[in-house]
Design a protein around this motif. Structure first.
Motif, PDB file in Angstrom:
ATOM      1  N   SER A 203       0.814   3.625   2.337  1.00 44.54           N
ATOM      2  CA  SER A 203       1.649   2.549   2.303  1.00 44.54           C
ATOM      3  C   SER A 203       2.553   2.229   2.951  1.00 44.54           C
ATOM      4  O   SER A 203       3.571   0.741   3.373  1.00 44.54           O
ATOM      5  N   LEU A 240      -2.779  -2.244   0.024  1.00 44.69           N
ATOM      6  CA  LEU A 240      -2.479  -1.589  -1.072  1.00 44.69           C
ATOM      7  C   LEU A 240      -2.129  -1.248  -2.714  1.00 44.69           C
ATOM      8  O   LEU A 240      -2.838  -0.585  -3.639  1.00 44.69           O
ATOM      9  N   ARG A 241      -3.783  -2.587  -3.033  1.00 39.53           N
ATOM     10  CA  ARG A 241      -3.948  -2.778  -4.376  1.00 39.53           C
ATOM     11  C   ARG A 241      -5.331  -2.429  -4.052  1.00 39.53           C
ATOM     12  O   ARG A 241      -6.574  -2.101  -4.687  1.00 39.53           O
ATOM     13  N   ARG A 270       5.090  -1.454  -2.108  1.00 41.89           N
ATOM     14  CA  ARG A 270       5.473  -0.096  -3.414  1.00 41.89           C
ATOM     15  C   ARG A 270       4.946  -1.214  -4.692  1.00 41.89           C
ATOM     16  O   ARG A 270       5.530  -1.881  -4.666  1.00 41.89           O
ATOM     17  N   LEU A 282       4.674  -6.342  -5.959  1.00 43.14           N
ATOM     18  CA  LEU A 282       4.484  -5.548  -5.186  1.00 43.14           C
ATOM     19  C   LEU A 282       6.184  -5.685  -4.296  1.00 43.14           C
ATOM     20  O   LEU A 282       6.103  -7.371  -4.433  1.00 43.14           O
TER      21      LEU A 282
END
Length: 306
Positions: A203, A240-241, A270, A282
């Motif tokens: 991340s 991140l997804r 995050r 996010l």
């Protein structure tokens, strides 16, 4: 506050100098018309110029193109609308945008941007600050609503503001001396457009600043351009997804400090609780040398027909 005098005029044709571009093929705006005291109509053409804009795939690529189209209105309005001298510098404070994803997926007409300027600040009869509310439509459909604010700094003030980082040639030379870190996969379809580099933390990434990139560094700069940071935030959200499909639908960003070209910048993302529309949210932050430089709150919609 002094009010701008409304004056009618024929539309102003847009050249590369008015949007701060060296490459005329990257100019996305065609003409500007004043339609009120502080209201403007700006037309765009995405034709051949669109191929030069860094893009992911499908609607996400069109969102990138739209963001650069909006960005080009800032210098255009300053110079053609408010007589800001060439050489003054625009300093981005905040930017919010909500994309009409369904409209971005369809239509081939030329976009039109209606812009209302407000909260003008003047010092010694010179524009020093400006807010814009922007609506972008194509074929009667909304492509985006956006809000931004920036300040305008005279050259001498900007040099004092930038201090030891004010020399453009030295900044670009420093950027070229640093090794270009490898790109992360999943953030951009094309190698040249990947603006994040992986770290041991899935991340967290290093901002990948390529001083030879034809769009982000169309002309020399003394810091990482804002449009690069916006794209980095969107790539961070997508990565991140991954592998869940999704495209950025809204962004709320703040520019806290300049990101310099001579030291690494770290990008962190995050997840947050979903927003009221059920979209994934996010928070993306960027820091350099221990200082917070940029924040973005990104809402991601499920991809449909992309």
């Amino acid at each position: 506050m002094e009010q701008t005098v409304f004056r009618t005029a024929v539309p102003i044709r847009v050249g590369k100098d008015l949007v701060h571009k060296h490459d005329a093929e990257q100019v996305l705006l065609t003409d500007l018309e004043r339609i009120g005291a502080d209201e403007f109509l700006i037309r765009a053409d995405w034709g051949e110029a669109g191929r030069l804009i860094p893009s992911g795939d499908g609607v996400q690529g069109h969102a990138v193109l739209l963001t650069e189209t909006i960005r080009q209105t800032f210098p255009l309005l300053c110079h053609a609308g408010y007589d800001v001298p060439f050489g003054d510098r625009l300093v981005w404070d905040e930017y919010r945008c909500a994309f009409g994803l369904a409209a971005l997926r369809s239509g081939e007409g030329r976009p039109e941007l209606r812009i209302a300027c407000h909260d003008l600040i003047r010092r010694r009869d010179r524009l020093a600050g400006l807010s814009l509310d922007i609506t972008v439509e194509r074929d009667g459909e909304r492509l985006a609503n956006a809000h931004t604010r920036f300040t305008v700094q005279a050259p001498a003030v900007y040099r004092r503001l930038r201090g030891p980082h004010r020399d453009v040639s030295e900044a670009m030379a420093a950027a070229r001396r640093l090794p270009l870190p490898p790109p992360v996969s999943g953030g951009s379809e094309e190698f040249r457009d990947a603006v994040l580099s992986p770290t041991d933390d899935p991340s967290r990434w290093q901002l990948r600043i390529d001083p030879h990139h034809p769009v982000y560094f169309d002309h020399p700069a003394d810091h990482a351009p804002g449009i690069l940071l916006l794209e980095a935030a969107q790539q961070a959200a997508r990565i991140l997804r991954h592998p869940r499909a999704g495209v950025t639908e809204t962004m709320e960003t703040r520019f806290h400090r300049y990101i310099e070209l001579d030291s690494p910048c770290w990008v962190q993302a995050r997840p947050l609780p979903d927003d009221q529309q059920g979209r994934a949210r996010l928070l993306v932050t960027m820091d350099q040398d221990g200082e917070l430089c940029f924040t973005a709150l990104v809402s991601v919609a499920d991809a449909q027909g992309d």
